[in-house]
Motif scaffolding. Structure first.
Motif, PDB file in Angstrom:
ATOM      1  N   ASN A  67      16.360  10.533   2.973  1.00 45.43           N
ATOM      2  CA  ASN A  67      14.929  10.242   2.985  1.00 45.43           C
ATOM      3  C   ASN A  67      14.289  10.829   4.236  1.00 45.43           C
ATOM      4  N   TYR A  68      13.032  11.267   4.069  1.00 44.27           N
ATOM      5  CA  TYR A  68      12.315  11.933   5.150  1.00 44.27           C
ATOM      6  C   TYR A  68      10.855  11.496   5.166  1.00 44.27           C
ATOM      7  N   GLY A  69      10.252  11.522   6.346  1.00 46.19           N
ATOM      8  CA  GLY A  69       8.828  11.276   6.464  1.00 46.19           C
ATOM      9  C   GLY A  69       8.475   9.809   6.462  1.00 46.19           C
ATOM     10  N   THR A  70       7.436   9.469   5.736  1.00 47.78           N
ATOM     11  CA  THR A  70       6.939   8.100   5.736  1.00 47.78           C
ATOM     12  C   THR A  70       6.431   7.700   4.357  1.00 47.78           C
ATOM     13  N   THR A  71       6.373   6.423   4.123  1.00 43.07           N
ATOM     14  CA  THR A  71       5.854   5.906   2.857  1.00 43.07           C
ATOM     15  C   THR A  71       4.338   5.949   2.810  1.00 43.07           C
ATOM     16  N   GLU A  72       3.704   6.035   3.977  1.00 38.85           N
ATOM     17  CA  GLU A  72       2.248   5.995   4.031  1.00 38.85           C
ATOM     18  C   GLU A  72       1.770   6.626   5.329  1.00 38.85           C
ATOM     19  N   LEU A  84       9.596   3.438  -4.702  1.00 37.91           N
ATOM     20  CA  LEU A  84       9.113   3.675  -6.060  1.00 37.91           C
ATOM     21  C   LEU A  84       8.073   4.799  -6.085  1.00 37.91           C
ATOM     22  N   TYR A  85       8.366   5.821  -6.875  1.00 43.65           N
ATOM     23  CA  TYR A  85       7.495   6.975  -7.050  1.00 43.65           C
ATOM     24  C   TYR A  85       7.088   7.107  -8.521  1.00 43.65           C
ATOM     25  N   LEU A 244       4.613   3.728  -3.988  1.00 42.93           N
ATOM     26  CA  LEU A 244       4.159   4.341  -2.747  1.00 42.93           C
ATOM     27  C   LEU A 244       2.716   4.828  -2.861  1.00 42.93           C
ATOM     28  N   THR A 245       2.015   4.813  -1.745  1.00 44.84           N
ATOM     29  CA  THR A 245       0.709   5.454  -1.675  1.00 44.84           C
ATOM     30  C   THR A 245       0.921   6.956  -1.792  1.00 44.84           C
ATOM     31  N   LYS A 250      -4.828  17.392   1.382  1.00 42.97           N
ATOM     32  CA  LYS A 250      -5.776  17.111   2.456  1.00 42.97           C
ATOM     33  C   LYS A 250      -5.574  15.725   3.060  1.00 42.97           C
ATOM     34  N   GLY A 251      -4.540  15.020   2.604  1.00 42.76           N
ATOM     35  CA  GLY A 251      -4.288  13.676   3.108  1.00 42.76           C
ATOM     36  C   GLY A 251      -5.157  12.618   2.459  1.00 42.76           C
ATOM     37  N   LYS A 252      -5.824  12.963   1.383  1.00 47.62           N
ATOM     38  CA  LYS A 252      -6.674  12.011   0.674  1.00 47.62           C
ATOM     39  C   LYS A 252      -5.846  11.196  -0.304  1.00 47.62           C
ATOM     40  N   VAL A 253      -6.026   9.872  -0.279  1.00 48.77           N
ATOM     41  CA  VAL A 253      -5.292   9.003  -1.200  1.00 48.77           C
ATOM     42  C   VAL A 253      -5.738   9.300  -2.628  1.00 48.77           C
TER      43      VAL A 253
END
Length: 373
Positions: A67-72, A84-85, A244-245, A250-253
């Protein structure tokens, strides 16, 4: 591999930024496999648009997770093998597996006219007296559109607004309205003669399965796949707080999948922990349902298609069976390599115009480098 014909549920543009960043991971960097995964994952994550990825590998019956990075964005929370994806169009392989059960067990025939299973008359679902068959639905040769109703005008809007527009449109869209709109679908070639990617066709397969078994899609999924394989975190799209979010480049949800009528085409949510079990099952070609789901129903000069599974043979003869998935905020690839007794799944909670192709490269590179060891 020919990925030009691989269409996700939705598209988003890609913006490249060359700056680098540090990436959190649980990779212990002990084995050669660890190091291979690290190289591939970090190259992917260096794009600042990326948020998190989870990788699952099954090789000779043994599972590996990274696993890498972050969930949010804004949190320091590493995803896990239980994160969960949305798996988007990888869902179609589950629908194909259920269809294999129905075919092998004599519930349906693949050359049946689909109208045999529909409750209303649809004289429009043919071309020059050639009807759409169930087989045509499985390899995207039915001529049915990608969405009902037609959303081509929606996709002409600025991409940032397309996801929101579709989410708003489909939030109250019912199965009744879907079948009303199906009366207006136009078929403009003989089914089985051309490729035209269609979520609509897979939605119909899900309804056919419900009609012949007299059970919901979720019940069939549980009975034939998730319960036997102990895939306890795999669910048909709900507004789960565990999901997950997800983001665009662009980083927009981004919004989640729109409605349960899309479930057979792209509505499953899952984890790498569960999908490794799913890959292990699909590596068992002696299973009659697995074999049926991997069997192409028509010949093709390019990648063949089984019951939604894409089948590609490399120059060295290695065969891969795979599917990609993508929504406006999730990207994914699930690939198995039967001759290597190996499979790779990569899930990401960010989506852009190139993420699926790059995830596919990650899976290919892990296979190729593993084969050299």
């Amino acid at each position: 591999m020919n990925i030009k014909t691989l269409l996700p549920l939705f598209f988003a543009p890609f913006v490249l930024n060359a700056q680098t960043k540090n990436t959190a991971t649980d990779n212990r960097l002990v084995t050669e496999l660890d190091k291979m995964v690290q190289k591939e994952a970090l190259a992917y994550m260096q794009n600042p648009a990326r948020v998190g990825i989870s990788i699952g590998i099954i090789r000779d019956g043994k599972s590996y997770f990274y696993n890498y990075g972050t969930t949010e964005i804004g949190k320091s929370e590493l995803p896990t093998s239980q994160s969960l994806y949305e798996i988007a169009s990888i869902t179609k392989t589950f629908t194909g597996t259920l269809l294999a059960h129905a075919s092998v067990d004599g519930k349906i025939k693949m050359d049946d006219d689909i109208r045999k299973y529909l409750k209303e008359n649809y004289p429009n679902l043919e071309f020059e007296k050639h009807p759409i068959t169930i087989a045509n639905l499985t390899n995207h040769s039915s001529g049915l559109p990608q969405f009902l109703p037609d959303q081509s005008e929606t996709f002409k809007k600025p991409m940032d607004s397309v996801a929101m527009a579709l989410a708003d449109f489909y939030k109250n869209y019912s199965k009744k309205k879907f079948y009303e709109d199906l009366h207006h679908a136009k078929i403009d070639f003989v089914p089985g003669t051309q490729y035209k990617y269609s979520n609509v066709g897979t939605q119909i397969v899900g309804d056919i399965l419900e009609n012949v078994y007299h059970k919901s899609y979720g019940e069939l999924l549980s009975e034939h796949i998730t319960k036997p394989l102990k895939m306890t975190h795999t669910i048909v799209g709900t507004n789960s707080t565990q999901l997950l979010t997800c983001y665009n480049e662009k980083g927009k949800v981004m919004p989640r999948n729109f409605t349960t009528i899309f479930a057979p085409a792209g509505g499953i949510q899952s984890t790498t922990g569960d999908l490794v079990k799913y890959m292990q099952y699909h590596l068992n070609d002696s299973d009659k349902y697995v074999k049926a789901s991997h069997t192409p129903l028509v010949k093709s000069e390019e990648d063949r298609i089984g019951l939604y599974w894409r089948i590609h043979t490399y120059e060295d003869g290695t065969q891969t069976i795979y599917h990609t998935g993508g929504t406006f905020g999730f990207s994914s690839i699930l690939q198995i390599y039967p001759s290597k007794n190996m499979g790779v799944v990569v899930l990401s909670n960010e989506s852009d115009g190139e993420s699926q192709g790059i995830l596919q490269d990650i899976a290919d590179n892990i296979l190729r480098n593993s084969s050299k060891k």
